[in-house]
Write an enzyme that holds these catalytic residues in place. Structure first.
Site, mmCIF file in Angstrom:
data_model
loop_
_atom_site.group_PDB
_atom_site.id
_atom_site.type_symbol
_atom_site.label_atom_id
_atom_site.label_comp_id
_atom_site.label_asym_id
_atom_site.label_seq_id
_atom_site.Cartn_x
_atom_site.Cartn_y
_atom_site.Cartn_z
ATOM 1 N N ASN A 145 33.926 78.144 55.349
ATOM 2 C CA ASN A 145 32.730 78.352 53.895
ATOM 3 C C ASN A 145 32.838 78.686 53.237
ATOM 4 O O ASN A 145 32.121 78.706 51.850
ATOM 5 C CB ASN A 145 31.722 79.531 55.263
ATOM 6 N N THR A 161 -3.766 62.424 20.949
ATOM 7 C CA THR A 161 -4.109 63.615 21.645
ATOM 8 C C THR A 161 -4.965 62.539 22.890
ATOM 9 O O THR A 161 -5.849 61.828 22.807
ATOM 10 C CB THR A 161 -4.296 64.316 21.214
ATOM 11 N N HIS A 162 -4.766 62.758 24.134
ATOM 12 C CA HIS A 162 -5.920 62.847 25.041
ATOM 13 C C HIS A 162 -5.609 61.221 25.662
ATOM 14 O O HIS A 162 -6.659 60.894 25.800
ATOM 15 C CB HIS A 162 -7.444 63.272 25.051
ATOM 16 N N ASN A 214 7.965 42.356 33.377
ATOM 17 C CA ASN A 214 7.650 43.577 33.889
ATOM 18 C C ASN A 214 8.397 44.636 33.903
ATOM 19 O O ASN A 214 10.132 44.555 33.516
ATOM 20 C CB ASN A 214 7.382 44.188 35.655
ATOM 21 N N GLU A 254 9.432 52.082 35.211
ATOM 22 C CA GLU A 254 8.678 52.017 36.374
ATOM 23 C C GLU A 254 9.640 53.312 37.094
ATOM 24 O O GLU A 254 8.921 53.821 37.763
ATOM 25 C CB GLU A 254 7.546 50.948 36.307
ATOM 26 N N GLN A 257 24.751 73.066 56.051
ATOM 27 C CA GLN A 257 25.373 71.867 55.313
ATOM 28 C C GLN A 257 24.279 71.111 54.999
ATOM 29 O O GLN A 257 24.858 70.030 54.413
ATOM 30 C CB GLN A 257 26.036 71.105 56.585
ATOM 31 N N SER A 301 8.073 37.854 37.492
ATOM 32 C CA SER A 301 6.947 38.045 38.717
ATOM 33 C C SER A 301 7.384 36.503 39.650
ATOM 34 O O SER A 301 7.671 35.862 38.807
ATOM 35 C CB SER A 301 5.476 38.117 38.443
ATOM 36 N N LYS A 315 4.790 37.234 33.509
ATOM 37 C CA LYS A 315 5.216 37.817 33.320
ATOM 38 C C LYS A 315 6.772 38.689 33.066
ATOM 39 O O LYS A 315 7.542 38.000 32.984
ATOM 40 C CB LYS A 315 5.183 38.902 35.002
ATOM 41 N N TYR A 361 26.226 82.759 56.633
ATOM 42 C CA TYR A 361 27.039 81.003 56.647
ATOM 43 C C TYR A 361 25.436 80.919 57.790
ATOM 44 O O TYR A 361 25.982 81.303 58.664
ATOM 45 C CB TYR A 361 28.158 80.412 56.375
ATOM 46 N N SER A 394 29.786 65.981 59.077
ATOM 47 C CA SER A 394 28.821 65.557 57.997
ATOM 48 C C SER A 394 29.632 65.106 56.833
ATOM 49 O O SER A 394 30.039 64.823 55.275
ATOM 50 C CB SER A 394 29.043 67.346 56.954
HETATM 51 N N1 ARG Z 1 30.809 71.145 56.957
HETATM 52 C C1 ARG Z 1 29.973 71.960 56.529
HETATM 53 C C2 ARG Z 1 28.824 72.537 55.716
HETATM 54 O O1 ARG Z 1 29.574 71.878 54.782
HETATM 55 C C3 ARG Z 1 31.459 73.260 56.864
HETATM 56 C C4 ARG Z 1 31.252 74.066 56.537
HETATM 57 C C5 ARG Z 1 31.246 74.426 57.941
HETATM 58 N N2 ARG Z 1 31.034 76.405 58.582
HETATM 59 C C6 ARG Z 1 31.258 76.705 59.659
HETATM 60 N N3 ARG Z 1 31.198 77.903 59.861
HETATM 61 N N4 ARG Z 1 30.855 75.546 60.818
HETATM 62 O O2 ARG Z 1 28.232 73.820 56.026
#
Ligand code: ARG
Length: 454
Positions: free
Chosen positions: A107, A152-153, A282, A287, A319, A274, A280, A314, A20
């Site tokens: 965790n 309205t509408h 825009n 948007e 993640q 454009s 143009k 967990y 991650s």
């Molecule tokens: N990178 C993990 C997450 O974002 C951290 C927690 C990992 N915990 C574990 N028990 N593997 O959730």
């Protein structure tokens, strides 16, 4: 970090799906802050020697300085920001670094970091929304008496003022800020010390880490602490609601900037050209604000779906909580900044707005109300009489105030020339003095009240 139990390393794909760090490195500041609070508490509780704690704290500062200077590397072998920081700490201070993770799990660590990050994000979005509101106030004040059609509408309904219309968005944004503030208050409890899921046998002081990190107190259930992400979902729902408001304002800018409406022209800074049509201008930014709200909604849905089937505590699915929160935060920040810029720099066209307000017999309700007030006619009957006046004006191809007094008395002899006092769009808006109404004086009061609330 867990090598003891394993004979072989992970496959390359395992490494990649597991990592991650490419996204959670955004939480490095929160991770360092959480670790410092934890280490300090371990020292104060006599769980780790004070001399070692001092080394850990210095080491964490040194790691943070490296991150600030060089950025956080995408080191997939170290999986996430928590492991990377611990590894960097070990490079700085040696095996003492291994004491930092005493009585802690990733965790509770990640739950803490993510709450801190979301809290910071809320503070930033609140400040940005405050700027958008300030821009709305300035423009609303300028146009407190600028008459435009109310719809309205999307059909012309009754004249309103542009100031009143802009202040409607000010109210919406005020509620959005309230939702973020509610979310902040609910999330502001400290999961640190919940450890992996069950709490820990070490004599931690969770109140101390809570205080150090600016939390209102510790969370009360360790299983809940490491396994819920309702704070992030709540943040996303607030973000979605806010983006829906921005999207509606953006939509109005798109409509108003069209040739047929011509109520506004966006500044060069907020328009695009454009590649083929030289004439143009825009409203792309508006948007995209409208478009981004859909993506922000997608982020909310994504996290809800991630969480809906997870048993306590967990699971690694969690993640996946961070990318949608980060994405929504970035999209919302851009959307707010873009709307603020557009509101600040837009050139409104009071002439076009007035002309539009004078179409569609927009003061018909005023005529009916006059009959009720001045001639004691029951409203339903007044509605009918007014309908006949509108029909006649349509046939004659004129506005309601273009009918002659003979035209009007021919429809109902209780009408007299005083009626013309209420048939102009200015008279109409000036008369709407009920609390929260569009009368220019009321709009100015609303602006003053909003300024008073800061
Ligand atoms: N990178 C993990 C997450 O974002 C951290 C927690 C990992 N915990 C574990 N028990 N593997 O959730």
């Amino acid at each position: 970090m867990w090598g003891g139990r394993f004979a072989e390393g992970p496959s390359a794909v395992m490494r990649e799906i597991n990592a991650s760090i490419p996204f959670d490195k955004r939480m490095w500041r929160q991770d360092i802050a959480g670790s410092k609070a934890h280490a300090t508490m371990l020292g104060a509780q006599g769980i780790v020697d004070q001399a070692d704690v001092a080394k850990i704290l210095d080491g964490l500062d040194a790691v943070a300085a490296d991150y600030a200077e060089q950025g956080v590397p995408d080191d997939l072998t170290l999986e996430d920001i928590h492991m990377l920081t611990e590894a960097r700490l070990a490079e700085k201070i040696g095996p003492v670094a291994g004491r930092l993770h005493t009585a802690r799990s990733r965790n509770d660590q990640v739950a803490t970091d993510f709450r801190l990050w979301t809290r910071d994000a809320i503070d930033a979005v609140d400040a940005a929304l405050g700027q958008l509101q300030a821009a709305l106030l300035v423009r609303a004040e300028e146009h407190a008496a600028t008459v435009m059609p109310g719809f309205t509408h999307l059909q012309v309904a009754q004249p309103v003022t542009l100031g009143h219309h802009l202040m409607a968005y000010h109210s919406m944004i005020a509620r959005d800020r309230g939702r973020f503030a509610d979310c902040r208050a609910r999330l502001n409890y400290n999961p640190l010390g919940s450890a992996a899921l069950a709490g820990t046998g070490f004599p931690l002081d969770r109140h101390a880490t809570a205080k150090a990190l600016g939390f209102a107190g510790p969370t009360v259930n360790s299983l809940d602490s490491v396994s819920d992400r309702d704070f992030a979902i709540e943040y996303l729902t607030a973000a979605v609601q806010c983006s829906l408001h921005l999207s509606r304002l953006a939509e109005e800018f798109v409509i108003w900037a069209s040739q047929m409406f011509g109520f506004v022209s966006l500044s060069d800074q907020w328009s695009t050209g454009s590649s083929i049509m030289p004439q143009k201008r825009n409203p792309d930014a508006a948007e995209l604000v409208r478009g981004h709200s859909g993506r922000i909604m997608g982020c909310m849905t994504s996290l809800m779906v991630t969480m809906k089937g997870l048993p306590l505590a967990y699971s690694k699915d969690m993640q996946d909580d961070k990318p949608p929160v980060f994405e929504a935060t970035d999209l919302l920040a851009l959307s707010i900044a873009a709307m603020t810029g557009m509101v600040e720099s837009a050139t409104f066209r009071p002439d076009r707005m007035r002309a539009a307000a004078e179409t569609g017999f927009s003061t018909a309700t005023d005529l009916a109300d006059w009959l009720v007030r001045e001639a004691g006619v029951p409203f339903r009957e007044a509605h009918h009489i007014t309908g006949r006046a509108v029909k006649l004006a349509e046939e004659k191809g004129c506005r309601l105030d273009g009918l002659t007094i003979d035209d009007l008395t021919g429809i109902d002899d209780r009408i007299h020339a005083g009626i013309f006092d209420v048939l102009s769009v200015d008279a109409s808006v000036a008369s709407r003095k009920s609390f929260g109404g569009t009368a220019p004086d009321r709009v100015r009061e609303a602006i003053a009240a909003a300024r008073g609330q800061g």
